[in-house]
Write an enzyme that holds these catalytic residues in place. Structure first.
Site, PDB file in Angstrom:
ATOM      1  CG  HIS A 115      -5.838  -0.779   3.218  1.00  0.00           C
ATOM      2  ND1 HIS A 115      -4.841  -0.834   4.294  1.00  0.00           N
ATOM      3  CD2 HIS A 115      -5.839   0.585   2.729  1.00  0.00           C
ATOM      4  CE1 HIS A 115      -4.381   0.298   4.181  1.00  0.00           C
ATOM      5  NE2 HIS A 115      -5.052   1.404   3.572  1.00  0.00           N
ATOM      6  CG  HIS A 179      -4.071  10.722   2.257  1.00  0.00           C
ATOM      7  ND1 HIS A 179      -3.595  10.664   1.155  1.00  0.00           N
ATOM      8  CD2 HIS A 179      -3.784   9.384   2.737  1.00  0.00           C
ATOM      9  CE1 HIS A 179      -3.363   9.612   0.777  1.00  0.00           C
ATOM     10  NE2 HIS A 179      -3.521   8.534   1.695  1.00  0.00           N
TER      11      HIS A 179
END
Length: 315
Positions: A115, A179
């Site tokens: 992705h 993140h």
């Protein structure tokens, strides 16, 4: 001829664990506006800097950088699957030019991506196959990692190559910012996971892929409730990073160690080296002007989510 740049965070969690509708609409609006600017630019070639998450690159051979001579997306988390059109002769010439400049760049004639590559092509261009792509992998999760300086030099070398082409070049970066989702690590992996990280995960059985995706979804739901269940997002640092890019101060990141980046922004924040490489590539056209800066911490996506466009000042 000319260049245009867009950096965009990606997330596998969209549609699985989403923020409030107003936030989702805001992000959709930002992406739609970027898609419109890119359509107006009408690119003839895309240079896409993106990471992988142990879906295409593994510890059997883990390059810091790799340029695909042919490339396909696996379609994880409902991202698009299929062939990404790579102009092979142009990719070969690019790899040779970059290595002639002293940058060690691996190549792959069967690059498999996830992705991280598919989302920007789908969201910003409407599909995987709309424009020829030079897909550039930058390792953002598997230690030992390349540093900011090497990513900048890679981008500069690729930028000088594509600058010589008589094409409208769209430079894309996919990743970050702060993140740390639950990505496995070789040092702490179970025997089974170690085998997967060593290459056994390239053709992951469907049930294991579902289990892997479920773990990420579950971690995101916990993170929404307790933002110390994973490394906290760091909006202050994220915005400082975006400002450095806007102001052309890429080299100031050269001395930041990988350990320092992990400590301040999380172990998956190394994906932002794709942003540095993209801006470094744009520097081949001279000073730039940024536009449409967007940033929001989105716990549901375990991401400091950013979007930024730029183009040469003299365009």
């Amino acid at each position: 001829m000319s260049a245009y740049l867009h950096c965009l965070s990606h997330t596998p969690l969209v549609g699985y664990v989403d923020p409030a509708p107003a936030v989702l609409d805001e992000v959709d609006s930002v992406i739609a506006a970027a898609r419109g600017r890119i359509a107006d630019f009408d690119p003839q070639l895309v240079v896409l800097f993106a990471p992988d998450h142990y879906n295409g690159f593994f510890y059997d051979t883990m390059p810091p950088f790799c340029l695909g001579m042919a490339c396909s997306a696996i379609g994880d988390f409902h991202s698009l699957a299929g062939e990404i059109p790579v102009p092979a002769e142009l990719a070969e010439a690019c790899a040779s030019a970059v290595m002639d400049e002293g940058i060690d760049l691996a190549v792959s004639y069967c690059m498999q991506v996830d992705h991280g590559f598919a989302q920007p092509l789908e969201l910003l261009l409407g599909g995987l196959d709309k424009v020829p792509v030079l897909p550039v992998f930058i390792n953002g999760v598997a230690v030992p990692l390349p540093g900011f300086r090497r990513a900048r030099l890679l981008g500069e070398a690729i930028g000088r190559f594509v600058r010589r082409l008589d094409k409208r070049v769209l430079i894309l970066a996919s990743g970050g910012i702060s993140h740390q989702p639950p990505v496995p690590e070789l040092a702490t992996a179970t025997d089974h996971m170690r085998q997967r990280l060593l290459g056994g995960g390239k053709q992951l059985p469907a049930d294991e892929r579902q289990q892997r995706q479920a773990r990420t979804i579950s971690a995101a739901r916990r993170f929404v409730e307790d933002q110390h269940s994973l490394h906290p997002l760091n909006p202050e640092w994220d915005n400082q990073f975006i400002t450095l890019l806007e102001q052309g101060r890429l080299a100031e990141l050269d001395t930041m160690s990988n350990a320092a980046l992990s400590a301040v922004a999380g172990k998956s924040a190394h994906e932002i080296k794709t942003w540095v490489a993209a801006f470094a590539a744009l520097s081949a056209w001279g000073p730039w002007q940024s536009e449409a800066r967007y940033y929001r911490p989105i716990p549901e996506w375990i991401a400091g989510f950013g979007s930024l466009s730029a183009g040469p000042k003299n365009r």
